[in-house]
Design a protein around this motif. Structure first.
Motif, PDB file in Angstrom:
ATOM      1  N   THR A 101       0.831  -1.212   0.000  1.00 18.17           N
ATOM      2  CA  THR A 101       0.000   0.000   0.000  1.00 18.17           C
ATOM      3  C   THR A 101       0.862   1.257   0.000  1.00 18.17           C
ATOM      4  O   THR A 101       0.587   2.216  -0.719  1.00 18.17           O
ATOM      5  N   ALA A 102       1.921   1.261   0.814  1.00 17.14           N
ATOM      6  CA  ALA A 102       2.819   2.417   0.872  1.00 17.14           C
ATOM      7  C   ALA A 102       3.518   2.639  -0.462  1.00 17.14           C
ATOM      8  O   ALA A 102       3.654   3.786  -0.919  1.00 17.14           O
ATOM      9  N   GLN A 119       3.005  14.953   5.615  1.00 15.73           N
ATOM     10  CA  GLN A 119       2.052  16.060   5.654  1.00 15.73           C
ATOM     11  C   GLN A 119       0.624  15.579   5.448  1.00 15.73           C
ATOM     12  O   GLN A 119      -0.327  16.175   5.960  1.00 15.73           O
ATOM     13  N   MET A 120       0.454  14.482   4.711  1.00 15.59           N
ATOM     14  CA  MET A 120      -0.876  13.924   4.458  1.00 15.59           C
ATOM     15  C   MET A 120      -1.521  13.381   5.728  1.00 15.59           C
ATOM     16  O   MET A 120      -2.742  13.194   5.781  1.00 15.59           O
ATOM     17  N   MET A 121      -0.707  13.120   6.769  1.00 10.63           N
ATOM     18  CA  MET A 121      -1.251  12.545   7.992  1.00 10.63           C
ATOM     19  C   MET A 121      -2.198  13.495   8.708  1.00 10.63           C
ATOM     20  O   MET A 121      -2.959  13.084   9.592  1.00 10.63           O
ATOM     21  N   GLN A 122      -2.185  14.791   8.345  1.00 11.99           N
ATOM     22  CA  GLN A 122      -3.125  15.738   8.933  1.00 11.99           C
ATOM     23  C   GLN A 122      -4.559  15.413   8.538  1.00 11.99           C
ATOM     24  O   GLN A 122      -5.503  15.786   9.236  1.00 11.99           O
ATOM     25  N   LEU A 132       2.476   4.906   6.565  1.00  6.30           N
ATOM     26  CA  LEU A 132       3.615   5.832   6.558  1.00  6.30           C
ATOM     27  C   LEU A 132       4.853   5.164   7.134  1.00  6.30           C
ATOM     28  O   LEU A 132       5.951   5.313   6.593  1.00  6.30           O
ATOM     29  N   PHE A 133       4.692   4.404   8.213  1.00  6.69           N
ATOM     30  CA  PHE A 133       5.837   3.703   8.802  1.00  6.69           C
ATOM     31  C   PHE A 133       6.430   2.704   7.807  1.00  6.69           C
ATOM     32  O   PHE A 133       7.661   2.563   7.707  1.00  6.69           O
ATOM     33  N   ALA A 140      12.071   3.451   2.401  1.00  8.84           N
ATOM     34  CA  ALA A 140      12.987   4.531   2.017  1.00  8.84           C
ATOM     35  C   ALA A 140      14.351   4.385   2.674  1.00  8.84           C
ATOM     36  O   ALA A 140      15.368   4.859   2.142  1.00  8.84           O
ATOM     37  N   MET A 141      14.410   3.713   3.820  1.00  3.21           N
ATOM     38  CA  MET A 141      15.677   3.552   4.540  1.00  3.21           C
ATOM     39  C   MET A 141      16.555   2.455   3.965  1.00  3.21           C
ATOM     40  O   MET A 141      17.770   2.453   4.200  1.00  3.21           O
TER      41      MET A 141
END
Length: 278
Positions: free
Chosen positions: A59-60, A234-237, A245-246, A252-253
């Protein structure tokens, strides 16, 4: 003496273990949070997931366009790394192995630049990039980071090259080798550990670079992975989809962690050999 030394060893071993745990704990925490549902995450951030939700990673990948961001990052980091490392090697050789008028003045100017915070050059750089029509361009970022020499990398590789015996070059010149041949066939091979060390540090710096791409790139399709994950945060707002997101953060890491672990021996060897005068 042996007992005292063993006590000191145990003390420093304990300190190192605690430091390692402070680094590993947040990563482990993010990992098992990424395998939860959002309901489980908001109920308790400390409990383990009931079932492992590996689908969060898929999903991410899709939701945050991580594939496209990684391709942009690959081009930006790859091109900047190749061009920048070559220029750093040439500059280090010229400033440490060649004798010419003004060399000490150049070195002095480079050392003075250490006292100038890099943020002070941000506005002049942006004005220059804008006037050259290089904003909102990954190629423009490549040019900026490739030709913007880092004093740290120059001093690191320059110190390594200074440790090489001068007789090697003198013998090559006596055999009729040109300056370019000496550089390419003698200096570069002998400086390989130092060059690889600089290249690894450059890779980590470029891959984790956020400010440059954030300022110069306005098209979302051109975002690098750092800016892309910032936008996801920023989308987490509005969505509060933290587990996805995690998962995206961990994806990405992976490249930077892989590079550091795989080339750790090169980093230690290059730094050690660069500090030895032979």
């Amino acid at each position: 003496m042996t007992e005292r030394r063993s006590v000191i060893d145990v003390f420093w071993w304990t300190v190192l273990v605690v430091c390692a745990l402070t680094v590993l704990f947040p990563l482990v925490w993010i990992f098992y949070q990424s395998l939860k549902t959002n309901r489980e995450f908001f109920q308790s951030v400390w409990t383990l997931p009931e079932t492992l939700k590996w689908l969060n990673y898929k999903t991410a990948w899709v939701k945050y366009n991580i594939g496209s961001a990684l391709l942009n990052t690959l081009y930006y980091v790859g091109a900047s790394l190749i061009i920048g490392t070559f220029l750093t090697t040439v500059n280090a050789y010229a400033l440490t192995r060649l004798e010419f008028k003004g060399r000490k003045l150049i070195w002095g100017t480079i050392m003075l630049s250490l006292f100038l915070p890099g943020i002070n050059a941000l506005i002049p750089q942006y004005v220059l990039m804008r006037d050259l029509n290089l904003t909102n361009s990954i190629t423009g970022l490549v040019i900026l980071d490739s030709f913007g020499e880092s004093v740290f990398f120059l001093l690191l590789l320059g110190g390594f090259m200074q440790a090489l015996p001068k007789e090697l070059e003198e013998s090559a010149f006596m055999d009729g080798a040109s300056l370019f041949q000496v550089f390419l066939r003698i200096i570069v091979p002998l400086s390989a550990p130092g060059i690889v060390t600089v290249a690894i540090f450059k890779f980590l710096s470029l891959y984790n670079n956020f400010l440059g791409p954030f300022i110069y790139l306005s098209d979302q399709k051109k975002y690098t992975i750092g800016v892309n994950m910032y936008q996801a945060n920023q989308m987490m707002q509005y969505t509060s989809d933290w587990v996805t997101l995690f998962a995206g953060v961990l994806i990405a890491m992976i490249p930077s962690v892989f590079m550091f672990v795989f080339f750790q021996r090169w980093i230690m060897e290059g730094a050690t050999l660069g500090a030895v005068k032979g």
